[in-house]
Design an enzyme around this catalytic site. Structure first.
Site, PDB file in Angstrom:
ATOM      1  CB  CYS B  48      -0.913   0.014   1.221  1.00 14.52           C
ATOM      2  SG  CYS B  48      -1.870   1.537   1.331  1.00 14.52           S
ATOM      3  CB  CYS B  50      -1.689   5.985   0.884  1.00 14.80           C
ATOM      4  SG  CYS B  50      -2.818   4.661   1.305  1.00 14.80           S
TER       5      CYS B  50
END
Lengths: 93, 139
Positions: B48, B50
């Site tokens: 991921c 972010c």
């Protein structure tokens, strides 16, 4: 970093763990996917329902913050008229 | 869905270059965490962008701190599925999330940084969560 959109084509809450307060009194905690005309779609969602849960909402929410999200639905759409308030779990009291 | 190893190799290396040992199998996890004594950090890595994109630099900053855990491990969620599931079995009541960071002492989780504490935060803020736990539990 705050305010930076990492996912092109999505809003800045995409991928963020949020608390959606429902007009029904239910509370939904999960990863925000998107909001559209139908409502809010979320992944890996925990749900508090005051009609059936023994613990008060505040205690339940504190538990989600301390121990993590106790997922009961891999995917959920909260209808637009149900999603009364949205805030980040990290900011939720 | 697992990603191509070529794509995630830099994400693994960003952690292993810090001296963190990757645990790839159930046997690796049990050897590291079973009957452990002292303190151990387990970083649950993730693709991921972010969140993990902030968590890895945060880990690097936190590991410059003194004191720090005796042992440093990582598992890669979504990639090394069995090893990750096994590592999570040592986390007690703490729910799965990735990225996340568990600090164990004598086999018990004494601090846990969840994904929701990582999202949207600067690496310095995340590192501060870790070093605060190091000061309490690793001194």
């Amino acid at each position: 970093m705050s305010g930076h959109v990492f996912h092109p084509g999505h809003d800045d809450l995409h991928g963020v763990t949020v608390v959606v307060t429902g007009a029904s009194g239910r509370t939904y905690v999960g990863r925000w996917h998107e909001r559209d005309a139908r409502g809010v779609t979320m992944h890996d969602v925990a749900i508090h329902d005051p009609a059936t849960d023994e613990s008060p909402r505040a205690d339940w929410l504190a538990r989600q913050r301390r121990f993590g999200v106790a997922v009961v639905a891999k995917f959920l759409m909260v209808p637009v008229d149900e999603a009364a308030d949205v805030r980040r779990l990290a900011d939720a009291g | 869905m697992a990603y191509a190893e070529l794509m995630i190799r830099p994400m693994r290396q960003e952690v292993t270059r810090l001296g963190v040992t990757e645990l790839h199998s159930v046997e690796d996890v049990d050897a590291a965490l079973g009957n452990m004594e002292g303190t151990a950090l387990v970083f649950v890595n993730s693709v991921c962008g972010c969140a993990a994109g902030m968590a890895r630099p945060a880990l690097a900053r936190a590991l410059r701190h003194d004191p720090r855990p005796d042992k440093l491990y990582s598992v890669f969620a979504g990639q090394d599925l069995e090893a990750t599931a096994r590592a999570r079995s040592y986390f007690g009541e703490y729910q799965p999330s990735s990225p996340s960071v568990a600090l164990l002492k004598d086999g018990e989780v004494v601090s846990f940084v969840h994904r929701h504490q990582i999202e949207g935060r600067h690496p310095d803020q995340i590192a501060a969560l870790l070093t605060e736990a190091f000061d309490i539990h690793c001194g």
